[in-house]
Motif scaffolding. Sequence first.
Motif, PDB file in Angstrom:
ATOM      1  N   GLU A  39       0.847  -1.190   0.000  1.00 28.25           N
ATOM      2  CA  GLU A  39       0.000   0.000   0.000  1.00 28.25           C
ATOM      3  C   GLU A  39       0.886   1.245   0.000  1.00 28.25           C
ATOM      4  OE1 GLU A  39      -3.858   1.952   0.257  1.00 28.25           O
ATOM      5  OE2 GLU A  39      -3.097   0.020  -0.458  1.00 28.25           O
ATOM      6  N   VAL A  40       0.698   2.086  -1.020  1.00 29.84           N
ATOM      7  CA  VAL A  40       1.470   3.327  -1.094  1.00 29.84           C
ATOM      8  C   VAL A  40       0.790   4.368  -0.206  1.00 29.84           C
ATOM      9  CG1 VAL A  40       2.367   5.146  -2.585  1.00 29.84           C
ATOM     10  CG2 VAL A  40       2.212   2.805  -3.444  1.00 29.84           C
ATOM     11  N   LEU A  41       1.537   4.880   0.782  1.00 20.85           N
ATOM     12  CA  LEU A  41       1.003   5.882   1.706  1.00 20.85           C
ATOM     13  C   LEU A  41       1.310   7.299   1.242  1.00 20.85           C
ATOM     14  CD1 LEU A  41       2.016   4.188   5.085  1.00 20.85           C
ATOM     15  CD2 LEU A  41      -0.153   3.997   3.851  1.00 20.85           C
ATOM     16  N   ILE A  60       3.792  -2.527   3.989  1.00 21.06           N
ATOM     17  CA  ILE A  60       3.942  -3.862   3.405  1.00 21.06           C
ATOM     18  C   ILE A  60       3.144  -4.858   4.246  1.00 21.06           C
ATOM     19  CG2 ILE A  60       5.614  -5.559   2.551  1.00 21.06           C
ATOM     20  CD1 ILE A  60       6.009  -2.705   1.485  1.00 21.06           C
ATOM     21  N   TYR A  61       2.296  -5.631   3.586  1.00 23.03           N
ATOM     22  CA  TYR A  61       1.516  -6.660   4.266  1.00 23.03           C
ATOM     23  C   TYR A  61       2.219  -7.996   4.052  1.00 23.03           C
ATOM     24  CZ  TYR A  61      -2.226  -3.352   5.134  1.00 23.03           C
ATOM     25  OH  TYR A  61      -2.964  -2.288   5.595  1.00 23.03           O
ATOM     26  N   ILE A  62       2.810  -8.515   5.134  1.00 23.21           N
ATOM     27  CA  ILE A  62       3.600  -9.748   5.077  1.00 23.21           C
ATOM     28  C   ILE A  62       2.793 -10.875   5.713  1.00 23.21           C
ATOM     29  CG2 ILE A  62       5.791 -10.829   5.751  1.00 23.21           C
ATOM     30  CD1 ILE A  62       6.897  -7.924   6.060  1.00 23.21           C
ATOM     31  N   HIS A  67      -7.118  -5.298   3.597  1.00 31.18           N
ATOM     32  CA  HIS A  67      -8.529  -4.940   3.478  1.00 31.18           C
ATOM     33  C   HIS A  67      -8.595  -3.437   3.241  1.00 31.18           C
ATOM     34  CE1 HIS A  67      -9.769  -8.939   4.725  1.00 31.18           C
ATOM     35  NE2 HIS A  67      -8.886  -8.858   5.721  1.00 31.18           N
ATOM     36  N   GLU A  68      -9.079  -3.080   2.085  1.00 28.57           N
ATOM     37  CA  GLU A  68      -9.080  -1.671   1.699  1.00 28.57           C
ATOM     38  C   GLU A  68      -9.944  -0.851   2.648  1.00 28.57           C
ATOM     39  OE1 GLU A  68      -9.745   1.050  -2.308  1.00 28.57           O
ATOM     40  OE2 GLU A  68      -9.747  -1.137  -2.423  1.00 28.57           O
TER      41      GLU A  68
END
Length: 517
Positions: A39-41, A60-62, A67-68
Amino acid sequence: MQRELSIQVTPETAVNAEALKYFISREEGIPLAEIRHIEVLKRSIDARQKKVKINLKLEIYINEDFHEREVKLPEYKDVTNAREVIIIGAGPAGLFAALRCIELGVRPIVIERGKDVRARRRDLKRLNIEHVVNEDSNYCFGEGGAGTYSDGKLYTRSKKRGDVNRILELLVGFGATDQILVEAHPHIGTNKLPAIIQDITKTIIEHGGEVLFNSRVVDLLVQDEEIKGVTLMDGRRIGAEKVILATGHSARDIFTLLYNKKIRIEAKPFALGVRVEHPQALIDKIQYHTENRGECLPPSSYSIVKQVEGRGVYSFCMCPGGIIAPCATAPGEIVTNGWSPSKRDQPTANSGIVVEVRPEDYKRFGTTPLAAMYFQQEVEQKAWEAGGRTQTAPAQRLVDFSNGKLSSSLPVTSYKPGIASVELGYVLPDFIYRSLQIGFREFGKSMKGYFTNEAIVHATESRTSSPVRIPRDPATLEHVQIKGLYPCGEGAGYAGGIISAAIDGEKCAEKAVLAMG
């Protein structure tokens, strides 16, 4: 697991999701299969070195699903039968003040001298093609204010004034792209902002508020230094004990009204100059150090400040891939501004280049608090005379301008009413003319290629900010003299753009509602 990360990558990597994933896996030692989502913040461009880089702040989701997050609007109340606050002006300050009033359970009555978005388009077309200025419906006045048809740039230096993200999220809730939450310099675009403004107005009305278009305020009803309501041009009187004055930086009739009623106002320093247009490809070449920016970089902007003989000369409201617009608010004046569509895909870039104006510069207009406004008005009228007494703008090639030479020909301009070759030393005050002549040469030293006769100088860029401040108590935000009157936004001297005006509108609404008890 979620991990926040700040990295710098090439433009090609930044726009390619798979390439970005591989880069993070390699550089951070995270197995590729474990990266579920990136996800670009925040995103910004670093063009200081020869090779342009993109700065990214990422989440980064590792080994965790993403969930948007849905951006939701507040729970607006039905205020049909609630107490009322009058808001004069339907620009960002006025509209966001109205929304905040509804949140707090108060009914806003928004009074706008101009027309709604759709009807306003016809007047802008007449202005561009027939050179007819409608004093109530133009680029400055009408639903959404000056920002509606003048770009929708959302970046602000006013971080300390309030919650910038709240305003951005509200705009997303009303239909703006969620990329405005990511970009360092967010921008909606003149082609998309009108629909967002219409949705805001619709929300105000659906929840019991009122929006009156084609309704110019001609008097403030004051009794014993307390506001009691307003009088409209058609003679109607609307009563209220709280009035938010959010009329914008060009509402000269309101400044004059306040002065004539002996309601305290002050002359305020501002800036005035010209609008300069370059080929966008040239600005890209200068800023990105390449002949062709390619598909991965957006049209480049610039921001530059110089000191010339102790006076600030700087760029203002830079519009990459944009168009110069006629922004006069009365017949007999020339005012220019710039805007860009959402894709910023026009062949030219333009920017205001302005010089700071100090109190001593307009002292010949006396000690009246309207002195700065009269100075501003005089320059605009000189430009109108020099351009042929139409909306045709007096113009000069940039190098010719600095050399004091009349241009024998002019390039094609994006300014639709057209331009006329004029030696602008006859239009601009001497100190502004001289500061710009030197300033452009200094700009050229910092941006190699900027100082060129391919660029056109258009006069005048004069509505950078309000030439008047309407003083208010810093604690209550009420006018220092008139109880219940809340000077607000750009026109009062407390904001400088869509975001800061919206923040100020919310603050004034909160103070007004609080004072109602």
